[in-house]
Design an enzyme around this catalytic site. Structure first.
Site, PDB file in Angstrom:
ATOM      1  N   ARG A 197       5.152   7.045  14.662  1.00 12.25           N
ATOM      2  CA  ARG A 197       5.014   7.324  12.688  1.00 12.25           C
ATOM      3  C   ARG A 197       3.946   8.416  12.369  1.00 12.25           C
ATOM      4  O   ARG A 197       3.093   8.827  13.328  1.00 12.25           O
ATOM      5  CB  ARG A 197       4.079   6.134  12.067  1.00 12.25           C
ATOM      6  CG  ARG A 197       4.098   6.070  10.858  1.00 12.25           C
ATOM      7  CD  ARG A 197       3.132   5.013  10.065  1.00 12.25           C
ATOM      8  NE  ARG A 197       2.170   5.582   9.436  1.00 12.25           N
ATOM      9  CZ  ARG A 197       1.144   5.502   8.771  1.00 12.25           C
ATOM     10  NH1 ARG A 197       1.459   4.375   8.059  1.00 12.25           N
ATOM     11  NH2 ARG A 197      -0.093   5.888   8.321  1.00 12.25           N
TER      12      ARG A 197
ATOM     13  N   HIS B 298       4.432   0.519   0.424  1.00 12.59           N
ATOM     14  CA  HIS B 298       5.618  -0.641   1.292  1.00 12.59           C
ATOM     15  C   HIS B 298       4.854  -1.492   2.068  1.00 12.59           C
ATOM     16  O   HIS B 298       3.528  -1.590   2.330  1.00 12.59           O
ATOM     17  CB  HIS B 298       6.375   0.136   2.228  1.00 12.59           C
ATOM     18  CG  HIS B 298       4.873   0.822   3.072  1.00 12.59           C
ATOM     19  ND1 HIS B 298       4.411   2.865   2.604  1.00 12.59           N
ATOM     20  CD2 HIS B 298       4.585   0.520   4.230  1.00 12.59           C
ATOM     21  CE1 HIS B 298       3.449   2.698   3.488  1.00 12.59           C
ATOM     22  NE2 HIS B 298       3.533   1.685   4.677  1.00 12.59           N
TER      23      HIS B 298
ATOM     24  N   ASP C 232       0.200   4.874   1.970  1.00 13.13           N
ATOM     25  CA  ASP C 232      -0.402   5.351   3.206  1.00 13.13           C
ATOM     26  C   ASP C 232      -1.475   5.813   2.933  1.00 13.13           C
ATOM     27  O   ASP C 232      -2.102   7.358   2.417  1.00 13.13           O
ATOM     28  CB  ASP C 232       0.584   5.860   3.614  1.00 13.13           C
ATOM     29  CG  ASP C 232       1.633   5.118   5.087  1.00 13.13           C
ATOM     30  OD1 ASP C 232       1.067   3.837   5.236  1.00 13.13           O
ATOM     31  OD2 ASP C 232       2.825   5.430   4.863  1.00 13.13           O
TER      32      ASP C 232
ATOM     33  N   HIS D  41       0.897  -1.983  -0.036  1.00 16.16           N
ATOM     34  CA  HIS D  41      -0.044   0.095   0.045  1.00 16.16           C
ATOM     35  C   HIS D  41       0.793   1.278  -0.013  1.00 16.16           C
ATOM     36  O   HIS D  41       1.615   1.276   0.434  1.00 16.16           O
ATOM     37  CB  HIS D  41      -0.676  -0.134   1.634  1.00 16.16           C
ATOM     38  CG  HIS D  41      -0.078   0.055   2.164  1.00 16.16           C
ATOM     39  ND1 HIS D  41       1.089  -1.038   2.817  1.00 16.16           N
ATOM     40  CD2 HIS D  41      -0.063   1.035   3.182  1.00 16.16           C
ATOM     41  CE1 HIS D  41       1.040  -0.875   4.737  1.00 16.16           C
ATOM     42  NE2 HIS D  41       0.841   0.415   4.293  1.00 16.16           N
TER      43      HIS D  41
END
Ligand code: SIN
Length: 318
Positions: free
Chosen positions: A267, A252, A100, A98
């Site tokens: 994150r 990723h 993000d 995907h």
């Protein structure tokens, strides 16, 4: 000493040296990282022992931080996602290719992920350059998909809602805020002008204006591009490794092989703009695709030659 980039992957990824992210980034360093990110797509900073506040400050140097509507975040810092996985809390939903948050009208432009606790074995993240993925397609297929649009949806997060009246009502509210959204199948990177294959198996549900079967088989072909090893870089985390990826050009996949060991990551994501497709982009800025995969253009030194020992009469059929 200034910032330098040491390329570590063929299609993407550079290690960044000469910067201490525990200190505020001056404008020159910020600009170098900004440009390096567009060029290398994935930047890796090793040995950065920074606090969560410093991670947020780092992210904010590239734009306003976004708040993920579903990911686990720190109570008093909604923009800070903490993936804290161990035997009791298995990782969820990141072992799918995907970019993000493409279920948003304007997905984040970049993501910074910092390793706090890493497992003894496993827990790598694999990245794929989606501009190289685009360039690896045949000219015929590139010509077809350049003008297409695809629908993205928050579908993987629907399963976090229980089958109760309260949760069903809450899910309806989220669906109203994040309705299925259309993005170009090929977006033009706003800095490099490279074309990027912008569909992913986590959030992309169909190609617009195609019937279901056509859409499914085309998406299957396009999703497969991220699986090509030549287009990937596999990041092995160490404590205090920080990765900054360009969410406009990279996909990723977090490898969940480490579970039930502990892995803790912080994150942040930086808000982005609406993706622009090939037709809508300024033609002066759109780059011509390069051909990147060697095997697709030449046969190396391979040529046919007869091997005497192997030449036999064809075996008679029984
Ligand atoms: C993510 O998808 O942002 C998580 C990546 C990771 O945990 O390695």
């Amino acid at each position: 000493m200034g910032i330098s980039f040491r390329r570590v992957g063929a299609s993407l990824a550079a290690e960044v040296e000469g910067v201490d992210l525990a200190r505020p980034l001056d404008d020159a360093a910020r600009d170098a990282i900004h440009d390096g990110l567009a060029e290398h797509q994935l930047l890796i900073f090793r040995g950065q022992e920074i606090t969560s506040d410093q991670l947020m400050e780092f992210g904010e140097r590239f734009g306003e931080l976004s708040v993920h509507p579903f990911a686990p975040h720190v109570e008093d810092a909604p923009a800070l996602i903490r993936f804290e996985n161990d035997a009791d809390t298995p990782p969820f939903g990141t072992d799918v290719w995907h970019s993000d948050e493409t279920f948003r009208a304007a997905p984040p432009m970049a993501t910074a992920l910092c390793a706090k606790v890493v497992p003894e074995v496993g827990g790598d993240t694999v990245f794929a350059s989606m501009s190289a993925a685009y360039e690896g397609l045949s000219a015929r297929l590139r010509g077809l998909i350049d003008g297409l649009q695809a629908v993205h949806d928050m579908k993987p997060f629907k399963q976090i809602f229980e089958d109760t009246p309260e949760d069903r009502e809450q899910l309806r509210r989220f669906e109203a805020i994040y309705p299925p959204i259309t993005h170009p199948v090929v977006r033009v990177h706003p800095v490099t002008g490279r074309r990027v294959l912008f569909v992913n198996p986590q959030f992309t549900i169909r190609i617009k204006d195609m019937d279901e079967r056509e859409s499914a088989s085309l998406l299957d072909t396009l999703f497969h591009q991220a699986l090509i090893p030549e287009l990937q870089y596999r990041l092995h985390w160490r404590p205090h490794t920080l990765a900054l990826w360009d969410n406009r050009s990279v996909q990723h996949y977090a490898v969940h092989d480490y579970w039930p060991q502990t892995r803790i990551m912080d994150r942040v994501t930086v808000k982005g703009a609406r993706p622009v497709g090939v037709a809508a982009a300024d033609p002066a800025t759109v780059q011509k695709p390069k051909k990147l995969i060697a095997g697709a253009v030449s046969h190396g030194a391979h040529k046919p030659h007869l091997v005497e020992d192997d030449i036999r009469e064809p075996a008679a059929a029984e």
